[in-house]
Design a protein around this motif. Structure first.
Motif, PDB file in Angstrom:
ATOM      1  N   ARG A  39      22.394  44.101  53.717  1.00 49.84           N
ATOM      2  CA  ARG A  39      21.616  43.095  53.003  1.00 49.84           C
ATOM      3  C   ARG A  39      20.331  42.730  53.746  1.00 49.84           C
ATOM      4  O   ARG A  39      19.609  41.851  53.310  1.00 49.84           O
ATOM      5  N   THR A  40      20.096  43.370  54.883  1.00 50.58           N
ATOM      6  CA  THR A  40      18.908  43.009  55.659  1.00 50.58           C
ATOM      7  C   THR A  40      17.652  43.682  55.150  1.00 50.58           C
ATOM      8  O   THR A  40      16.559  43.172  55.334  1.00 50.58           O
ATOM      9  N   LEU A  41      17.793  44.847  54.523  1.00 50.21           N
ATOM     10  CA  LEU A  41      16.626  45.564  54.025  1.00 50.21           C
ATOM     11  C   LEU A  41      16.534  45.331  52.532  1.00 50.21           C
ATOM     12  O   LEU A  41      17.107  46.065  51.721  1.00 50.21           O
ATOM     13  N   ARG A  42      15.872  44.271  52.141  1.00 47.71           N
ATOM     14  CA  ARG A  42      15.811  43.868  50.745  1.00 47.71           C
ATOM     15  C   ARG A  42      14.712  44.637  50.026  1.00 47.71           C
ATOM     16  O   ARG A  42      13.766  45.124  50.614  1.00 47.71           O
ATOM     17  N   THR A 105      17.414  43.478  60.308  1.00 46.65           N
ATOM     18  CA  THR A 105      18.023  44.403  61.250  1.00 46.65           C
ATOM     19  C   THR A 105      17.288  45.715  61.284  1.00 46.65           C
ATOM     20  O   THR A 105      16.387  45.979  60.501  1.00 46.65           O
ATOM     21  N   LEU A 106      17.712  46.573  62.188  1.00 42.67           N
ATOM     22  CA  LEU A 106      17.117  47.893  62.347  1.00 42.67           C
ATOM     23  C   LEU A 106      17.343  48.733  61.107  1.00 42.67           C
ATOM     24  O   LEU A 106      18.381  48.673  60.469  1.00 42.67           O
ATOM     25  N   SER A 285      10.662  43.898  55.636  1.00 42.06           N
ATOM     26  CA  SER A 285      11.419  44.061  56.886  1.00 42.06           C
ATOM     27  C   SER A 285      10.849  45.183  57.726  1.00 42.06           C
ATOM     28  O   SER A 285      10.686  45.043  58.945  1.00 42.06           O
ATOM     29  N   ASN A 286      10.524  46.316  57.114  1.00 42.17           N
ATOM     30  CA  ASN A 286       9.961  47.426  57.882  1.00 42.17           C
ATOM     31  C   ASN A 286       8.581  47.103  58.426  1.00 42.17           C
ATOM     32  O   ASN A 286       8.240  47.437  59.568  1.00 42.17           O
ATOM     33  N   CYS A 334       8.714  58.723  59.490  1.00 41.42           N
ATOM     34  CA  CYS A 334       8.317  57.721  60.481  1.00 41.42           C
ATOM     35  C   CYS A 334       7.263  56.796  59.886  1.00 41.42           C
ATOM     36  O   CYS A 334       6.791  56.990  58.764  1.00 41.42           O
ATOM     37  N   PHE A 335       6.888  55.794  60.673  1.00 41.22           N
ATOM     38  CA  PHE A 335       5.771  54.924  60.344  1.00 41.22           C
ATOM     39  C   PHE A 335       4.673  55.154  61.381  1.00 41.22           C
ATOM     40  O   PHE A 335       4.934  55.129  62.578  1.00 41.22           O
TER      41      PHE A 335
END
Length: 1192
Positions: A39-42, A105-106, A285-286, A334-335
Motif C-alpha cells: 500500500r506504500t506505492l499508491r 517504502t522502497l 513515492s518514487n 532505473c531512474f
C-alpha cells in the motif's frame, strides 16, 4: 566520486548516476499469492520533472505534442532540511531509493497481486481503444522455450497480444478477419510470450504488467533494437508498472527489417504521445525517494532538477544466449536524475553523449582525470529530452566556454531544439564560483578547501590570486584541485591577471593523463588553431596543457604570475644531449613562450620569480625573446639561478623587445654584472618603467652601475637597489637623475641595505626636493644603512622639510641613543612626511626619559603624519623595544589631530600600555586603525580598550589580540597545573618547606583564592557547615585547605578563560561595526547592549576562575574523599539545609547537601562588591538562576 552507502560499501562499488528500480521480476513464480499488495506505492502522480524545457522533437507523426499545449509544471519540493542553500544535483546514484524515516517504502519487485489495468475508452464494438495504429503477426521467443507466433495490435493506449488474427479481429473492428483457415499452429492453449529474460522472470507472476496480454503504453520506458547475434531482427520493449514498481520487457522477432522499422517507429511514436500527455509521469513515492537520495548528497534544487525513467542496457549483446547468463544480459529499469552540477558522475566529467537516430538508445561517457572512462548504456523514450537537459546543464555550468569540450552526437532534430546559450554576466566574475564548484564536485574534491582572492587596485586588474589551501594540515593542493581551478578559469574573460604565486604546482609538472585527451586545448577562444597537432599537445604534461589553455582561451588575460610555484631544481648544466634529455624544465616556460612566439595569446607579462630555470627553459625563453612579434612587456626572473652565461643570453635576446619592454627584474641571481657591459645591454630599451637590481653582485670598479644618462632616458616609476652595494658614482648618478624633470614619474626608490651614509641620504633628499616643505610624492626606503655617519646632515635635512611623503627607516642600530633622539626631534618638526616607518629601531638600552619625552612631543605636535609605525621586534636573533617609557610617550596621542593609522607591535605594553591606549581612544578623534598585537596585553587590558570604544566613534579597526588569548590560555593551564601539583598532601608539604620555581607566582594566586573565599563567606548568610569547617582548617594549615583539582577542572578553567575572551571579542565587533556604519552614513544605534559581568573588574582573576571551577564541576573521587572527612553533625554547625536528624550522615549525603548550597556560594563570582549578609545584587541573582537548572 562519492561512494555508495549502506550495503554498497561492502561491495566496493561506486555510485552511478542512476536510481535503480528493482531488478526485473524473478524467474521463480511468486507463490505467496495470499499476501496483500503493498500500500506504500499508491497510484498517484507527481508533476513533470522537465521544467521550462520545450518539446524536443517534432515530425509528421503525432509523436510529440507542442510545448505550448502542455500545462505549466513544477518539480517536487522536499521538506525543508537546510537544502535551500545547497547546490542542486547533477546525477543520482545507482542505489535503492530507501530513505530512513520515509513513509513510502522502497520500490519492490515482489508484489503478489496483479495491478488493476485501466483500459481507457472502448468503442461500440467492444474494442479496447479508439484507434488501431498497427497490427500484424510477430514471433516471440526466449532462450529456453520454443518460438511462438502471436498477433500484436498497437492501439492508441495499449499494446495487445492476441492468440491469432481471428481473436484480434473479434476484439478490434479495425483488424480484418483472416482470409483463410487458421493454421493448427495456433490451436494450442493461450500463453503469454516470453521473449526476454524479463518475461521469463514474470511468466508466472500475477503482478506481471501483461498477464492479460495487454501492455499500457503509459508504462513503456524504452523501445530499442536488440542485437544478440541471432540471424533475425528484434525489438525490445521495456515497461514499468508504476503502481507495483514491477519492471518487465517483451522481445519482438521479425524476419523483415522494413517490418521491424515500422513496428519500432509506430510503438515509439504512440508511447511518446502518451508520455507527453501525462501530467504526472512518475508517482509521488518514487519521485520523493529519488529526490531525497539526491538531497542526501546536498545536490537537490527544485528549480534545476529533472528525473526520467530509463533502461540501463548491458554493455555487450554479442554472442548467443544460454539459460546460465540471462541475468548478465538483462536490462534494468532505473531512474536518471539530473540536477545542476553534482552527483556520482558530475556533468563536467561528461566526455561524450551519443544519441541513436533510429531507437531510444543513448550512451553517456564520463571520465575523471588520470582515470579510464565509464560508459552508461541507456535507453529511454525521453532520450531526446535527456540530451537537451544535459546540454543545457553543461552550458549553464560553463557559460563562458566557446566550444563544446565533449562529444555531442545527436540527430539534427535535437540540434535544432537545443536551448540558447546561458548568459554569463548574471553572476559576478562570469559565473566563476558556479563553474569552480561544478569542477570540484565532478572531480570529487572539496570546494571549501580552495581559497582565492580577487584584487581590483593593481595593474592589469582585476587579478585572480590562488591562496594556500584552507585546510591548515595541508600545505599544498592536490592535482585534482589544481585541475579544477585551472579548468574553471578557462574561457573566463573577467581577469587581466592570474596569479599562482607561492602555490606549488610541482604535482602537475611531469604528470600525464594516459586515458584520454578530451580537454586538451587545441584552439583559441576565437577559433585560431594552435600550431601543433592534438597528438603533440597531448604528449605534454598536465601543467603545460593547463597553463597553455589558460593563456589561449582568454582575450583579456595579459599577465600571469608563477612566482615560487615550482620548487624542483634542474640538473646541473653539462653541454651534452643526455643532460638536456633529463631536464623536463619547469613546464611554464614550455607552455607560454611558444604561444607568444606564434602570437596565439595576449599574455605579455610573465613572472617566473623563484623558479630555477634549466637549459630546456632557456631554449624556449631565448627562442621566443628574439622574435620581435612577441611584444613582451616584462619577464621577471628574480632568484632564477641565472649565471653570467644565461643572463647574458637572455639580455641579448631581449634586445628585440626594445619598443615594448617595460620592466626588468633580475634581482637575487648569482650572475655578476659588469657596469660597462650591462649598460650597453639595457640602454636599448626606451620604455622601461620598473627596474629591480636588488641583491645583485657587480664587478669592481669606480663607474656607476647605471649612468645618469641611461636613467634620464627612461620614465621610471620604480627603482630598486635593495642589498646591492652603491658606490659614490652611483649615488651621484641617482641624484642627477632626481634633479631632472624625467624623474617626476618616479614613485618608489629603494636604497635599503646599500651601505649609504647619512650624508648620502641627505644628498638624495636635497636632489629630489623641488621646494622645501612641499613633499615629493615618493616612497624612499633607507633602512639598514650606516645612518650614524653624518647623522646630523640627515637630521637637518628631515627637519627642513626635504624628506619625501613616504619614508621608511627600519632596523637601524643606534650605538648612541642621542642620535635616535635627534632623529625623533627632527621628525617632530618635519612637515612633509605623511607616512613614517621607524620600526625595529635598536637602542643600546631602554629609551631614556628624554627620548620618551621627544616621542611624546612628536606624537602631539606633528601635524602631517597620517601613518606611523613604531613597532619593535621580538625574534630569536633580535629583540628591540623602547621599554616602559613608551607608555608615557603614547599619552601625546591624546592631543594628536592628524594620525589615522598607528602600528605599535612588539613593544610589551602590557596592562599599563593598554590602559594608556584606552585613555587615548577616549580623547582622540582622528585615529581609524590601531594595530597593537603581540604586546602581552591581558584580558583585563583588552576589556579596558573595548570599554573605551563606548566614547570613541571613529576607530574602525582594533587588533583582536589573538596571540594574547593564546598566551592567556597557555598561562592559565600552566598555573592551574602548578597549583594542582603543589597542593599539600600532608601537614608538612614540600610547598611549606621549600619554595618551588612557581611558588612565588602561585602564592599570590592562592592568596587571591583565599580572599575570594573570605568575601564569599561574608556576602552569604547561608554559609554551609562544610565551608566553616573548611575555612577553619585552611587557616590552621590543614592539608585539605585547597581542593584537589582534576583534569576536568583544568579543562573547565580553560573554557571559562576562552569564553571570557569570546565575550570581549564580540563586544569589539559590535563597537567597530557601529563606528563603520557611522563613518559611511549608515543609520545605527549608539548604544551597545552589554552586561555588568563584562566589565573589566570581573575578568582576569585566576582566583575567581578556580572558585567557579570548584563549584561548577562534577564532584570527583578526590572531592568525595575530602567530604568524607566530616563524619558527624558535630563536626559542622547546622545550616538551613540540614535535617533535624542527629544521626551521622553518609559522605554522599553530605556531598549532595554541599552541592545544594553551591549556587548560593558561587553567586558572587561575577559581582564581588561588598554587601551585608542577605543582600543580592542583580549579578548574583542572574548567576544563581543560570546555575539553578544544573544543581536542581
Amino acid at each position: 566520486m562519492s561512494r555508495a552507502g549502506g550495503d554498497d560499501r561492502g561491495a566496493g562499488s561506486k555510485r552511478k548516476s542512476l536510481f535503480s528500480l528493482s531488478a526485473l521480476t524473478q524467474i521463480t513464480p511468486n507463490r505467496d499469492e495470499g499476501r496483500s499488495p503493498s500500500r506504500t506505492l499508491r497510484k498517484s502522480r507527481t508533476p513533470s520533472f522537465e521544467p521550462e524545457l520545450p518539446s524536443t522533437t517534432r515530425d509528421e507523426s503525432p509523436r510529440y505534442r507542442d510545448a505550448s499545449d502542455s500545462p505549466k509544471i513544477r518539480p517536487p519540493v522536499l521538506p525543508s532540511r537546510g537544502a535551500s542553500n545547497r547546490p542542486p544535483s547533477v546525477f543520482g546514484s545507482l542505489r535503492s531509493l530507501r530513505s530512513a524515516g520515509d513513509e513510502d517504502t522502497l520500490m519492490t519487485a515482489t508484489s503478489s497481486k496483479a495491478p488493476s489495468i485501466n483500459w481507457g475508452d472502448t468503442d461500440g464494438t467492444g474494442g479496447h481503444a479508439r484507434t488501431v495504429y498497427h497490427h500484424g503477426e510477430v514471433q516471440t521467443s526466449s532462450g529456453m522455450f520454443r518460438r511462438k507466433r502471436e498477433h500484436l495490435v498497437l492501439t492508441d493506449t495499449h499494446l495487445v497480444r492476441c492468440k491469432n488474427q481471428a481473436k484480434a479481429s473479434d476484439m478490434f473492428s479495425a483488424v480484418p478477419p483472416p482470409s483463410g483457415k487458421v493454421s493448427s499452429v495456433h490451436r494450442h492453449a493461450s500463453m503469454p510470450s516470453t521473449g526476454s529474460a524479463q518475461d521469463l522472470q514474470s511468466l508466472h507472476s500475477d503482478s506481471s504488467g501483461d498477464k492479460e496480454g495487454r501492455i499500457p503504453l503509459r508504462q513503456v520506458v524504452a523501445v530499442h533494437r536488440l542485437d544478440d547475434g541471432r540471424p533475425y531482427f528484434a525489438i525490445e520493449v521495456d515497461y514499468l508498472d508504476d503502481d507495483t514498481n514491477q519492471a518487465s520487457s517483451m522481445t519482438l522477432q521479425l524476419g523483415d527489417p522494413e517490418e521491424l522499422g515500422v513496428w519500432l517507429t509506430r510503438i515509439r511514436n504512440a508511447a511518446n504521445r502518451i508520455r507527453l500527455q501525462e501530467l504526472n509521469p512518475i508517482i509521488v513515492s518514487n519521485s520523493k525517494n529519488a529526490a531525497r537520495a539526491v538531497e542526501r548528497d546536498n545536490d537537490y534544487d527544485p528549480g534545476d532538477y529533472a528525473i526520467y525513467k530509463v533502461v540501463q542496457r548491458p554493455a555487450s549483446r554479442s554472442g548467443g544466449r544460454s539459460s546460465d547468463d540471462l541475468s548478465k544480459i538483462a536490462s534494468t529499469v532505473c531512474f536518471l536524475a539530473i540536477g545542476i552540477h553534482k552527483g556520482s558522475f558530475g556533468i563536467l566529467a561528461l566526455t561524450a553523449l551519443r544519441l541513436s537516430e533510429t531507437d531510444d538508445t543513448f550512451e553517456l561517457t564520463f571520465r575523471l582525470p588520470m582515470q579510464p572512462s565509464k560508459v552508461l548504456y541507456l535507453a529511454s523514450l525521453a532520450s531526446h529530452d535527456i540530451a537537451i537537459r544535459l546540454h543545457h546543464a553543461e552550458n549553464r555550468l560553463r557559460p563562458e566556454c566557446a566550444h563544446r569540450l565533449y562529444t555531442f552526437t545527436v540527430p539534427s532534430l535535437v540540434e535544432r531544439e537545443l536551448l540558447p546559450p546561458v548568459e554569463s554576466d548574471v553572476e559576478d566574475h562570469n559565473c566563476l564560483v558556479r563553474t569552480l564548484i561544478a569542477y570540484c564536485v565532478a572531480y570529487e574534491v572539496n570546494p571549501t578547501n580552495i581559497r582565492y582572492t580577487i584584487t581590483y587596485d593593481c595593474e592589469d586588474a582585476p587579478q585572480f590570486a590562488l591562496l594556500k589551501p584552507a585546510d591548515s594540515r595541508r600545505q599544498e593542493y592536490s592535482a585534482l584541485e589544481l585541475l579544477a581551478v585551472m579548468r574553471a578559469l578557462r574561457y573566463n574573460e573577467t581577469f587581466g591577471t592570474i596569479s599562482f604565486a607561492s602555490v606549488r604546482l610541482d604535482c602537475l609538472n611531469g604528470l600525464h593523463d594516459k586515458h584520454g585527451s578530451e580537454l586538451v586545448c587545441s584552439q583559441t577562444k576565437r577559433g585560431t588553431p594552435i600550431r601543433a597537432t592534438v597528438e603533440e599537445l597531448g604528449r605534454s604534461c598536465l601543467l603545460v596543457q593547463e597553463v597553455r589553455a589558460l593563456a589561449v582561451t582568454s582575450k583579456k588575460l595579459r599577465r600571469m604570475n608563477f612566482a615560487g610555484c615550482i620548487t624542483a631544481k634542474p640538473p646541473q648544466y653539462i653541454d651534452n644531449h643526455k643532460s638536456k634529455a633529463n631536464d623536463i624544465g619547469c613546464g611554464i616556460v614550455e607552455a607560454l613562450f611558444p604561444l607568444c612566439r606564434h602570437q596565439t595569446t595576449n599574455v605579455d607579462w610573465i613572472v617566473l620569480n623563484g623558479i630555477q630555470l634549466g637549459e630546456t627553459d632557456l631554449d624556449y625563453l631565448v627562442g621566443a625573446s628574439v622574435e620581435k612579434a612577441c611584444h613582451f612587456r616584462a619577464i621577471e626572473m628574480s632568484k632564477c639561478g641565472l649565471t653570467d652565461r644565461s643572463l647574458s643570453l637572455i639580455l641579448d635576446a631581449l634586445r628585440a623587445q626594445d619598443n615594448t619592454l617595460e620592466s626588468i627584474d633580475i634581482s637575487g641571481n648569482i650572475a655578476r654584472l659588469s657596469p660597462s657591459t650591462f649598460e650597453a645591454q639595457i640602454s636599448v630599451f626606451g620604455f622601461i618603467r620598473k627596474i629591480d637590481l636588488s641583491h645583485v653582485q657587480r664587478t669592481s670598479g669606480a663607474e656607476a652601475l647605471i649612468p645618469a644618462e641611461t636613467l634620464r632616458a627612461w620614465r621610471l616609476e620604480e627603482l630598486r637597489l635593495s642589498g646591492t652595494p652603491v658606490n659614490a658614482q652611483t649615488v651621484e648618478a641617482i641624484a642627477s637623475y632626481l634633479r631632472s624633470s624625467q624623474s617626476e614619474t618616479l614613485r618608489e626608490l629603494r636604497l635599503d641595505h646599500t651601505y649609504l651614509s647619512g650624508g648620502d641620504i641627505a644628498l638624495i633628499m636635497h636632489a629630489m626636493t623641488r621646494q622645501p616643505g612641499q613633499a615629493r610624492n615618493l616612497h624612499l626606503d633607507i633602512s639598514q644603512n650606516h645612518l650614524d655617519k653624518d647623522h646630523d646632515q640627515l637630521a637637518t635635512t628631515i627637519a627642513s622639510g626635504l624628506a619625501p611623503s613616504h619614508l621608511t627607516i627600519q632596523s637601524i642600530e643606534y650605538e648612541e641613543e642621542s642620535l635616535f633622539r635627534e632623529l625623533i626631534l627632527a621628525l617632530g618638526t618635519n612637515n612633509s612626511v605623511r607616512s613614517l616607518d621607524i620600526s625595529k629601531a635598536s637602542l643600546p638600552c631602554d629609551a631614556s626619559e628624554d627620548t620618551c619625552r621627544a616621542l611624546e612631543r612628536m606624537f602631539s605636535e606633528n601635524k602631517t603624519l597620517e601613518v606611523l609605525d613604531i613597532s619593535g621586534e621580538d625574534s630569536r636573533l633580535e629583540i628591540s623595544k623602547f621599554g616602559v617609557g613608551i607608555n608615557r610617550a603614547l599619552r601625546g596621542l591624546r592631543r594628536n589631530t592628524a594620525l589615522v593609522i598607528l602600528h605599535v607591535k612588539y613593544q610589551k605594553l602590557g596592562l599599563q600600555g593598554a590602559s594608556t591606549l584606552a585613555d587615548v581612544l577616549k580623547e582622540n578623534k582622528t585615529l581609524r586603525e590601531l594595530h597593537c598585537e603581540n604586546n602581552h596585553i591581558p584580558l583585563s587590558g583588552f576589556t579596558d580598550l573595548i570599554n573605551a570604544l563606548s566614547r570613541n566613534t571613529t576607530l574602525v579597526y582594533l587588533s583582536p589580540m589573538t596571540e594574547s588569548r593564546a598566551e592567556a590560555l597557555k598561562k592559565t593551564e600552566s598555573q592551574v597545573k602548578a597549583i594542582r601539583d603543589e597542593t599539600p598532601t600532608s601537614p608538612r608539604s614540600p610547598l611549606q618547606s621549600k619554595a618551588s620555581p612557581l611558588s612565588a607566582a602561585g602564592f599570590g594566586m592562592r592568596r587571591g583564592l583565599a580572599n575570594v573565599k573570605k568575601n564569599v563567606g561574608k556576602a552569604s548568610s547561608y554559609t554551609s557547615s562544610y565551608t566553616h569547617s573548611h575555612t577553619h582548617k585552611e587557616r590552621s594549615g590543614s592539608p585539605a585547605a585547597i581542593t584537589q583539582l582534576s583534569d576536568q577542572d583544568i579543562k573547565a578553567a580553560l573554557r571559562l578563560v576562552d569564553e571570557s575572551w569570546d565575550r570581549q571579542t564580540y563586544r569589539l565587533e559590535q563597537y567597530l561595526m557601529r563606528n563603520y556604519n557611522m563613518m559611511n552614513g549608515i543609520p545605527t544605534a549608539m548604544e551597545i547592549e552589554e552586561e555588568d559581568f563584562e566589565r573589566p573588574d570581573s575578568v582576569g582573576s585566576l582566583g575567581k576562575i578556580l572558585e567557579q571551577v570548584r563549584f561548577d564541576t562534577t564532584p570527583t573521587t578526590e572531592k568525595e574523599l575530602q567530604f568524607a572527612a566530616v563524619k558527624s553533625p558535630e563536626d559542622a554547625p547546622p545550616g538551613p539545609f540540614d535535617t533535624s536528624s542527629s544521626e551521622a550522615e553518609s559522605p554522599e549525603a553530605l556531598r549532595m547537601k554541599q552541592d545544594r548550597r553551591l549556587p548560593k556560594l558561587g553567586s558572587n563570582l561575577w559581582d564581588n562588591s561588598a554587601g551585608t549578609a542577605g543582600e543580592h545584587t542583580p549579578g548574583i541573582e542572574r548567576f544563581a538562576q543560570e546555575q539553578k537548572g544544573f544543581y536542581d
